[in-house]
Each structure stands twice: as structure tokens, then as C-alpha cells.
Motif scaffolding. Structure first.
Motif, PDB file in Angstrom:
ATOM      1  N   GLY A 307      67.951 -33.794 -40.498  1.00  0.00           N
ATOM      2  CA  GLY A 307      67.995 -34.853 -39.496  1.00  0.00           C
ATOM      3  C   GLY A 307      66.894 -35.846 -39.766  1.00  0.00           C
ATOM      4  O   GLY A 307      65.900 -35.520 -40.426  1.00  0.00           O
ATOM      5  N   THR A 311      59.676 -40.454 -33.449  1.00  0.00           N
ATOM      6  CA  THR A 311      59.427 -40.182 -32.031  1.00  0.00           C
ATOM      7  C   THR A 311      59.918 -41.350 -31.171  1.00  0.00           C
ATOM      8  O   THR A 311      60.453 -41.150 -30.086  1.00  0.00           O
ATOM      9  CB  THR A 311      57.903 -39.993 -31.811  1.00  0.00           C
ATOM     10  OG1 THR A 311      57.455 -39.002 -32.709  1.00  0.00           O
ATOM     11  CG2 THR A 311      57.577 -39.584 -30.397  1.00  0.00           C
ATOM     12  N   ASP A 425      60.095 -47.414 -41.994  1.00  0.00           N
ATOM     13  CA  ASP A 425      60.659 -46.573 -43.059  1.00  0.00           C
ATOM     14  C   ASP A 425      61.537 -47.440 -43.952  1.00  0.00           C
ATOM     15  O   ASP A 425      62.195 -48.368 -43.475  1.00  0.00           O
ATOM     16  CB  ASP A 425      61.557 -45.473 -42.467  1.00  0.00           C
ATOM     17  CG  ASP A 425      60.763 -44.418 -41.746  1.00  0.00           C
ATOM     18  OD1 ASP A 425      59.606 -44.194 -42.125  1.00  0.00           O
ATOM     19  OD2 ASP A 425      61.312 -43.828 -40.791  1.00  0.00           O
ATOM     20  N   TYR A 437      66.716 -42.116 -47.466  1.00  0.00           N
ATOM     21  CA  TYR A 437      65.340 -42.421 -47.060  1.00  0.00           C
ATOM     22  C   TYR A 437      64.498 -42.615 -48.313  1.00  0.00           C
ATOM     23  O   TYR A 437      64.543 -41.796 -49.227  1.00  0.00           O
ATOM     24  CB  TYR A 437      64.804 -41.252 -46.224  1.00  0.00           C
ATOM     25  CG  TYR A 437      63.342 -41.359 -45.869  1.00  0.00           C
ATOM     26  CD1 TYR A 437      62.924 -42.149 -44.805  1.00  0.00           C
ATOM     27  CD2 TYR A 437      62.372 -40.665 -46.595  1.00  0.00           C
ATOM     28  CE1 TYR A 437      61.586 -42.242 -44.467  1.00  0.00           C
ATOM     29  CE2 TYR A 437      61.027 -40.754 -46.265  1.00  0.00           C
ATOM     30  CZ  TYR A 437      60.644 -41.544 -45.203  1.00  0.00           C
ATOM     31  OH  TYR A 437      59.315 -41.638 -44.874  1.00  0.00           O
TER      32      TYR A 437
HETATM   33  P1  AMP Z   1      57.673 -38.427 -36.242  1.00  0.00           P
HETATM   34  O1  AMP Z   1      57.635 -39.560 -35.290  1.00  0.00           O
HETATM   35  O2  AMP Z   1      56.405 -37.639 -36.292  1.00  0.00           O
HETATM   36  O3  AMP Z   1      58.867 -37.581 -36.088  1.00  0.00           O
HETATM   37  O4  AMP Z   1      57.773 -39.051 -37.678  1.00  0.00           O
HETATM   38  C1  AMP Z   1      58.790 -39.941 -37.943  1.00  0.00           C
HETATM   39  C2  AMP Z   1      58.780 -40.269 -39.386  1.00  0.00           C
HETATM   40  O5  AMP Z   1      58.971 -39.091 -40.163  1.00  0.00           O
HETATM   41  C3  AMP Z   1      59.911 -41.176 -39.762  1.00  0.00           C
HETATM   42  O6  AMP Z   1      59.632 -42.521 -39.470  1.00  0.00           O
HETATM   43  C4  AMP Z   1      60.044 -40.893 -41.233  1.00  0.00           C
HETATM   44  O7  AMP Z   1      59.078 -41.607 -41.966  1.00  0.00           O
HETATM   45  C5  AMP Z   1      59.718 -39.411 -41.319  1.00  0.00           C
HETATM   46  N1  AMP Z   1      60.956 -38.608 -41.316  1.00  0.00           N
HETATM   47  C6  AMP Z   1      61.633 -38.153 -40.268  1.00  0.00           C
HETATM   48  N2  AMP Z   1      62.708 -37.441 -40.660  1.00  0.00           N
HETATM   49  C7  AMP Z   1      62.719 -37.454 -42.002  1.00  0.00           C
HETATM   50  C8  AMP Z   1      63.590 -36.913 -43.015  1.00  0.00           C
HETATM   51  N3  AMP Z   1      64.647 -36.165 -42.732  1.00  0.00           N
HETATM   52  N4  AMP Z   1      63.285 -37.176 -44.297  1.00  0.00           N
HETATM   53  C9  AMP Z   1      62.209 -37.898 -44.619  1.00  0.00           C
HETATM   54  N5  AMP Z   1      61.355 -38.426 -43.713  1.00  0.00           N
HETATM   55  C10 AMP Z   1      61.604 -38.209 -42.420  1.00  0.00           C
END
Ligand code: AMP
Length: 546
Positions: A307, A311, A425, A437
Motif C-alpha cells: 500500500g 499521513t 513523492d 513510486y
Molecule cells: P508516512 O506519512 O510516515 O506514512 O510517510 C509517507 C511517505 O512514505 C510517503 O510520502 C512515501 O514517501 C513513503 N511511502 C509510503 N508508502 C510507500 C510505499 N509503498 N513504497 C514506497 N514509499 C512509500
């Protein structure tokens, strides 16, 4: 389905809501205790400010969360691993009337050396776990045990929780998530995890201060599942953790890839340990191909789900079930197809949508998008905006029918679906609709004129025979990147030291990448440090190795 409605519904059964080692909490008690706590909060608060919770895992945390929601207040979860400065920053930002402290005095009551902070806490009532249990026990038959009417509960676009994430400036940013945001998440995620109202056990390991934990909490509790908590203490002791896992017989796994990577290093982590496991969900960081491959081998009956989401858009907004084809494609794993009620837009540096397949910044538009950071207009202007076009022209007819079935209250907030979030991202939309990604906007660097994605190097380093994990850090001199340094965790440790290991790794790495992308220096470490959320702690690595 709303989480509080879920509690009410399953309070009519004998199901368990939470298990934490020897402690259990039934849905009946969850409903009753949360009413008492809600009434207590209402009676003893001067404001409707959020309620703060300082804890890790404990069966009494959920009654406080649901109690806050029933009282019409958001809750703010802070993990016990938050450093003091961060706790003080959060309390200063949200001005709670109450903080529920599950550490039995380790932080708030031990006020020595905190004279200077007393002023910040003078209006805050600190409620220890023992106080909490007494409040509940003493009021089981008093006025406070009266059911809180649902017009008092948090609803619509009001905040259900505020999660503080680290900000690049050093001060944490509080992401506000509403009931409206969460209802959208629950509807989407529950069927993905197979949480359908039947009796299911869901792993409860990610810290509540990390949005990934919402994946187990909200779909789980809204649908009468049992959360099986694995506290930090349990996780720190592998034997105990595996014992607990065995006991749990869980159906659903939720964690970061890093956490399961640790579990996979033990050969006994297989289907035999968790025979009922059918869904494994990962969000939050790159799911390495090798991790997915091992999981497919060791848990052949389970779905490995990747997934993606931040946040700021309520945990996740896309998902894909990883197939053997994905694993053997030689490509990094896709992060999935967006949830049907949201749109992903890929834009260039001018904010213009790019053609399909091209790379750009990922923009999320839909009901998952937060109303913004708590009292932080400057950051909100940078990250959030309202999308003016109608992005739902692409919604298919079947889904539209589903949307129409929802409650009037949720429909009332449909215009909020136009909220948009600039993720920072980078990614692209693949031919099959999956998002690819490609790292962070801010991880892209220029070295000697070459444009390089740091994560590209890290992914290639992981292909090196004896490399388990790697982080690449740019080393700056005079505000310019002078060279790259790789921090590497080996699969099999040896006593070759940094230099000889470095030579070997760089030689093999040059098979995968042009010379200019090879890090100049390599440092070997025993294991990657992780932050509260279970992700690799890059900040710490920078502090220690640069
Ligand atoms: P967080 O808010 O701590 O969940 O971090 C969000 C960030 O984690 C996103 O903006 C992405 O840069 C990274 N992220 C979330 N899911 C993935 C995934 N499946 N693969 C790679 N990066 C991810």
C-alpha cells in the motif's frame, strides 16, 4: 461504517476488542469504559481541545481514544519513544486539558529537572493509568456511566485524531484527520484486509503515533475484529514475540517492510508459526522485492499487499496484491492502484499534469486528504490546495452507485473530496494503472551535473550479494554535494572492515549502475536504526556517519 458505531454494534456480542499478553478487553467493556471516560472528559475539561495520550500498547488505550471521540474531541497519540522535546512540542501545540499517561510516571510525574516546563503543564491534568482505572472502576454505576448520545460524538469533518509527524524544520507537524477522512479509509481498506465483520484477529504492532496503525485500528474495530497487541517490550525479545505471534493465530498482518524484514531473518518465521495468516499489509516505505519474494515462499496462502500513502491522506490511498510476476519482473514493486474515490495526478515542476507514464510529483485528490496541519497555515499553503476541476469524471458507474448508498452525513461532505495534497513523492502511472513510486522529490540530487535518485542507488545496492540493506547519504561541502556515502548492513557479517568490504561492494555495484552513481565511501553497520514508526532512521544515520 464509523468506528464508534462499530464499538456499539459489537458490544452486543461477546467478542474481544484487544488482547495484550494476559490482559483482555471485550467490546462490551470498550463501549462502557469509553462512555465513562467521555463523560469524565466532558465534565472536567475547560475546552474542546484534543486529548493527548502518551503510551505504547495497553488494553486501556482504546477506551481513551473512543472516549475522546464520544466526547466530541480528537485524540493525539504520542508514543513512549517520543523524546521529551517532542512531547513538549506536541503539548504546546495542542494545549490539551488532559494527558493520559500510560508510563506510570516515567515522564510527566518525574518533574525533577523539568522546572522550566512546569509553566507549559500548569493547565494540563495528567491522568496516570492507575487514575484511569480508578475513574472507570468507581463510576461503573454512577451518572458518568450513562451512554453518551451520538450527537455529542466527533462527526463529519471534525478531527478524530491529530498525528504528529516529524517536520523538516525540526518542529513536528500535526496532521488533522476527520471522521469523514476515516470513513472513506475504513470503507476502502476493510475488504482489502478481508475484515468483513466475521471474527478476525489483526496484528497490532505499529505504534499508535504512526498512521500505519490506523490500518489495524479503524477497519478492525469498526468491524468487530480483535486487535492482538505486540508492545515494544515484546518486540524487543524475539523469543517472546514469536511466542505471542503463535498464540495470536492472527489472520491479518500490518507492519512496515523493515519490521517484517527483521522477522524474516529468523527461519522459524513461516506459515507454521501463523497458519491462519491470509493478508499481509505494508505501507510507509519501499517494499523490497526480496522481502516480498520470501514472504510469498514462506506464506503461500497469504496475500502480500503493498500500500502507499502519506499521513496527510489518511494512511493509504493505493494498493496492489504482489504477484510472482511482479517479483520476477526485474523492476521495483508497484505501489498500487488508487482507491476508487480518489484521484492521483502526476505533475511537473510547474504543477501541470504530465502524460501517462511520465514521472513527476504525486498529487492526491479525494476524501482521504486532510484539512491540513494543525495551526500551521504556512505549511498548509505549501502542501494543500483545493482542486478546481472535477476529478470524478472518471468514476465508474458501479462505484457511483456505492457512493450513493452512503449516509447523508458523509454525502454532505462530498465537496471536501476536492481537497488536494502535494506529496513531495515522485512517481508515474504505469500502463496497467499502478503507481510507480520513484522516491522523494527532495532525495533527488545533482552530483557533478548528473541527476541521481538516491533510492535508485539504494535499490541497486540491495542487489549486491552480501548486502541486506543500504542507505545512501549525500555528503555536502560548501553547500554542494561532494560525494555519496553508503551505509550498509550486510547479510553475513565478516571482519573485512569498511575499506575491503567497500571495495567488494562497489565492484559488484558497478555491474548495475554507471560509475558516477557509485558512492565514494562505504560504512558497514550491524543493523539499521529505526524510528518510532519502524522505518529506517535516516536522521540518526546522518548524525552518526556524516
Ligand atoms: P508516512 O506519512 O510516515 O506514512 O510517510 C509517507 C511517505 O512514505 C510517503 O510520502 C512515501 O514517501 C513513503 N511511502 C509510503 N508508502 C510507500 C510505499 N509503498 N513504497 C514506497 N514509499 C512509500
Amino acid at each position: 461504517m464509523n468506528i464508534v458505531d462499530g464499538v456499539k454494534k459489537y458490544a452486543k456480542t461477546d467478542r474481544l476488542a484487544v488482547i495484550e499478553r494476559e490482559d483482555i478487553l471485550s467490546y462490551k467493556d470498550l463501549d462502557k469504559f469509553s462512555d465513562i471516560i467521555a463523560n469524565y472528559i466532558i465534565r472536567n475539561s475547560k475546552t474542546v481541545n484534543p486529548v493527548a495520550i502518551y503510551a505504547n500498547k495497553d488494553i486501556m488505550i482504546l477506551p481513551v481514544m473512543i472516549g475522546a471521540l464520544k466526547s466530541g474531541r480528537a485524540y493525539v497519540p504520542m508514543d513512549v519513544s517520543f523524546p521529551q522535546q517532542r512531547v513538549d512540542d506536541v503539548v504546546e501545540a495542542v494545549c490539551p486539558d488532559m494527558v493520559f499517561d500510560f508510563t506510570d510516571g516515567e515522564y510527566f510525574f518525574n518533574k525533577e529537572n523539568r522546572e522550566d516546563k512546569k509553566e507549559n503543564y500548569k493547565n494540563v491534568q495528567i491522568i496516570s493509568r492507575q487514575d484511569l482505572c480508578e475513574i472507570v472502576e468507581e463510576n461503573k454505576n454512577t451518572e458518568l456511566a450513562k451512554e453518551v448520545p451520538n450527537d455529542q460524538w466527533v462527526k463529519g469533518d471534525e478531527n478524530s485524531y491529530i498525528l504528529f509527524t516529524s517536520g523538516s524544520t525540526g518542529k513536528p507537524k500535526g496532521v488533522q484527520i476527520s471522521t469523514y477522512n476515516l470513513n472513506s479509509f475504513i470503507e476502502w481498506m476493510s475488504p482489502i484486509l478481508g475484515i468483513d465483520g466475521s471474527e478476525k484477529v489483526v496484528m497490532d504492532q505499529p505504534a499508535y503515533s504512526f498512521d500505519l496503525s490506523v490500518s489495524q485500528l479503524y477497519p478492525g474495530i469498526a468491524n468487530g475484529a480483535t486487535l492482538y497487541s505486540l508492545s515494544k517490550k515484546v518486540v524487543a525479545d524475539f523469543n517472546l514475540m514469536f511466542e505471542e505471534m503463535k498464540k495470536s493465530n492472527m489472520d491479518v498482518w500490518v507492519s512496515t517492510p523493515t519490521f517484517i524484514g527483521m522477522c524474516l531473518s529468523d527461519d522459524s518465521f513461516t506459515e507454521e508459526l501463523l497458519p491462519n495468516l491470509r493478508k499481509l499489509l505494508f505501507i510507509g516505505e519501499v517494499l523490497p522485492v526480496e522481502t516480498a519474494r520470501k514472504l510469498r515462499e514462506r506464506f503461500p496462502k497469504a496475500e502480500v499487499i503493498n500500500g502507499y500513502g502519506p499521513t496527510e491522506a489518511t494512511v493509504g490511498i493505493s494498493h496492489v496484491i504482489i504477484s510472482d510476476e511482479h517479483i520476477n519482473s526485474g523492476q521495483s514493486l508497484p505501489v498500487g492502484v488508487p482507491m476508487p474515490n480518489s484521484k492521483i495526478k502526476i505533475v511537473d515542476e510547474q504543477g501541470k499534469e504530465v502524460p501517462k507514464g511520465e514521472k513527476g510529483e504525486i498529487i492526491i485528490i479525494g476524501p482521504s486528504v486532510s484539512k491540513g496541519y494543525y495551526k500551521n497555515e504556512a505549511k498548509n499553503l505549501e502542501a494543500f490546495y483545493v482542486e478546481e476541476i472535477d476529478p470524478w469524471t472518471e468514476i465508474d458507474a458501479e462505484y457511483k452507485k456505492e457512493l450513493d448508498k452512503r449516509s447523508d452525513e458523509d454525502k454532505e461532505f462530498d465537496n471536501l473530496r476536492y481537497r488536494a495534497y502535494r506529496t513531495g513523492d515522485l512517481g508515474s502511472i504505469l500502463e496497467d494503472g499502478n503507481i510507480k513510486y520513484s522516491g522523494r522529490k527532495d532525495f533527488q540530487i545533482k552530483l557533478n551535473g548528473y541527476r541521481i535518485e538516491i533510492e535508485d542507488i539504494e535499490n541497486n545496492l540491495r542487489k549486491v550479494t552480501n548486502v541486506k540493506n543500504a542507505v545512501v547519504l549525500p555528503v555536502y561541502k560548501n553547500e554542494k554535494i561532494a560525494f555519496l556515502k553508503a551505509i550498509v548492513e550486510l547479510k553475513k557479517s565478516n571482519d573485512l572492515g569498511n575499506l575491503k568490504n567497500g571495495i567488494k561492494i562497489k565492484k559488484e555495484l558497478s555491474n548495475f549502475m554507471p560509475e558516477y552513481m557509485i558512492p565514494r565511501s562505504v560504512a558497514i553497520i550491524d543493523s539499521m536504526p529505526t524510528n518510532t514508526n519502524g522505518k529506517i532512521d535516516r536522521k540518526k544515520l546522518k548524525e552518526e556517519y556524516l
